[in-house]
Scaffold this motif. Structure first.
Motif, mmCIF file in Angstrom:
data_model
loop_
_atom_site.group_PDB
_atom_site.id
_atom_site.type_symbol
_atom_site.label_atom_id
_atom_site.label_comp_id
_atom_site.label_asym_id
_atom_site.label_seq_id
_atom_site.Cartn_x
_atom_site.Cartn_y
_atom_site.Cartn_z
ATOM 1 N N THR A 234 0.849 -1.181 0.000
ATOM 2 C CA THR A 234 0.000 0.000 0.000
ATOM 3 C C THR A 234 0.886 1.232 0.000
ATOM 4 N N ILE A 235 0.745 2.063 -1.037
ATOM 5 C CA ILE A 235 1.533 3.285 -1.151
ATOM 6 C C ILE A 235 0.601 4.444 -0.861
ATOM 7 N N THR A 236 0.916 5.244 0.140
ATOM 8 C CA THR A 236 0.020 6.296 0.602
ATOM 9 C C THR A 236 0.655 7.677 0.424
ATOM 10 N N GLY A 237 -0.216 8.690 0.370
ATOM 11 C CA GLY A 237 0.232 10.079 0.395
ATOM 12 C C GLY A 237 1.065 10.499 -0.783
ATOM 13 N N MET A 238 0.798 9.954 -1.981
ATOM 14 C CA MET A 238 1.622 10.289 -3.146
ATOM 15 C C MET A 238 1.263 11.687 -3.659
ATOM 16 N N PRO A 239 2.177 12.668 -3.547
ATOM 17 C CA PRO A 239 1.905 13.978 -4.126
ATOM 18 C C PRO A 239 2.151 13.957 -5.630
ATOM 19 N N SER A 240 1.872 15.066 -6.282
ATOM 20 C CA SER A 240 2.018 15.121 -7.739
ATOM 21 C C SER A 240 3.466 14.969 -8.176
#
Length: 452
Positions: free
Chosen positions: A267-273
């Motif tokens: 699970t990869i979370t909090g990905m900004p642009s």
């Protein structure tokens, strides 16, 4: 390492174990006095030590995260906090510590540094919290929480990282270099660097100099936290033929590949642009730089991150399945790097994913046609004309996003059983992508972590 941590470890010291500080005043003194295969128990407390070295089979056990703390953060001249190297037999287990690296102003200071491990040896890093300190500028040393490099070691040495909390130092939180044998990275919480002065990859694994990873490299069941920092950050980069890296215009004849890389159920979370997902990067035109990969069952969460999976180079074989790309702008894409030949669509399969981003697949520059049939595109009508770029096959597609109840709560995208004939086609590493058995520690460790 700050935050609230609770860790229930089977802490006990048998009569034959060496105890710190009741019997030995420092951790290194106890390590030096231990017999091969012995155990060093370190009581709760803060130890301002660095330069610890393990060079034989040993268990080094602390009282748990937040209890036994090895803190070199105030030492601008601290080298590696704990080095495991030149181990020729048996196994090494490190568990139950919080480790703070040096201040990264004068010298590099890695948290746990593993190198020159012989065939048949397993190094296990279990239930620790490790924070790397990044240099103030891009010219100061980078401190990696865990750095494992084994170009001169054995081809069957095993590396196991389970249930750790890792905070990024400089360019990478977990750096793997030239490790030939099996690797298991499972159940960890891995943070990108919070202070960044350059581009980063949270996990970076590379081979070069004719070093091939013949053992499976397995990254599964991890939570990767991408929030924090402002520069570009990648989730994981798999780089083969890396000795050719220096920009375009070189010969690009680097060797060293990966027989099986498995990135699944993460699970990869909090990905900004500014962040990017999985990069499969063959940097060479040499025959011996192939990457075989399975990217399966992952969830990408964030705010229009750049992409979920990117394929670069001519010799990448990959199965991309059952991923949920909800938090990225492009699900899967090709990339042509300088004069390196483009990736080949015939070597890839993209099935059973939720390709709901603005662009599901961008195959610009890729060779041939990419098979992306059997995916969910956010509508029963399938993809419209803007959802794919380049030569991409999309029909037939999945017409419903209804999840399989048997997979409820699991990362990734698991639609109800729709058989388009894609089962067990050409998964890298053979029909069974499971890793070889690992020598996991005999422990009932339970770790609960609530960290920023």
């Amino acid at each position: 390492v700050t935050g609230v941590q609770t860790c229930a470890l089977p802490i006990y010291c048998a009569d034959a174990d060496l105890e710190v500080p009741s019997e030995y005043g420092t951790i290194q003194a106890a390590i030096a006095a231990a017999s091969p295969g012995g155990t060093v128990c370190v009581a709760a407390g803060t130890y301002a030590e660095s330069g610890l070295v393990i060079s034989q089979a040993l268990t080094l056990r602390g009282a748990g995260i937040g209890a036994t703390i090895v803190d070199a953060s105030a030492d601008t001249a601290a080298g590696n906090i704990l080095a495991v190297h030149d181990v020729t037999a048996g196994s090494v287990l490190i568990e139950g510590f919080s480790i703070e690296t040096g201040a990264a102003t004068l010298v590099g200071s890695n948290g746990i540094d593993v190198s020159s491990i012989s065939d048949g040896v397993t190094v296990t890093i279990h239930a620790n919290a490790v924070r790397g300190r990044q240099g103030v500028t891009d010219l100061t040393p980078d401190n990696f929480p865990v750095y494992a490099h084994n170009t001169s070691g054995g081809s069957t040495a095993e590396l196991v990282l389970t249930d750790n909390v890792l905070y990024g130092g400089g360019d990478n939180t977990l750096l793997l270099e030239g490790w030939r044998g099996p690797i298991l990275v499972s159940g960890n919480t891995i943070h990108r660097p919070a202070q960044d002065t350059s581009t980063t990859s949270v996990i970076f694994t590379m081979n070069y100099g004719n070093v091939d990873a013949t053992g499976a490299e397995v990254f599964e069941g991890n939570t990767i936290v991408m929030s924090g920092g402002s520069t570009r950050a990648d989730v994981i980069t798999v780089a083969s033929g890396f000795d050719s890296f220096a920009g375009d215009g070189l010969t690009h004849l680097g060797t060293g590949g990966f027989d099986s890389v498995i990135f699944r159920d993460n699970t990869i979370t909090g990905m900004p642009s500014t962040s990017r997902g999985v990069i499969l990067w063959d940097q060479s035109i040499a025959a011996d730089s192939a990457i075989d990969a399975l990217i399966s069952g992952n969830t990408f969460l964030g705010s229009s991150a750049n992409f979920g999976v990117r394929v670069t180079g001519p010799d990448v074989t990959a199965a991309i399945r059952n991923n949920d790309f909800a938090g990225v702008a492009t699900g899967v894409r090709s990339f042509v790097w300088g004069s390196i030949p483009a990736p080949d669509g015939a070597a890839l399969e993209v099935h059973d994913n939720a390709l709901t981003p603005t662009v599901g697949v961008n195959w610009t520059g890729g060779v041939g046609t990419l098979d992306a049939a059997g995916n969910w595109w956010g509508s029963a009508d399938g993809p419209d004309g803007t959802r794919t770029v380049g030569a991409v096959t999309t029909s037939p597609w999945i017409a419903t996003s209804t999840a399989d109840p048997a997979k409820a709560g699991d990362p990734g995208f698991w639609p109800i059983d729709v058989d388009y004939g894609f089962a067990a086609t050409s998964l890298p590493g053979g029909s069974d992508p499971s890793p070889v058995p690992f020598s996991l520690p005999d422990t009932d460790t339970v770790i609960t972590v609530d960290l920023p």
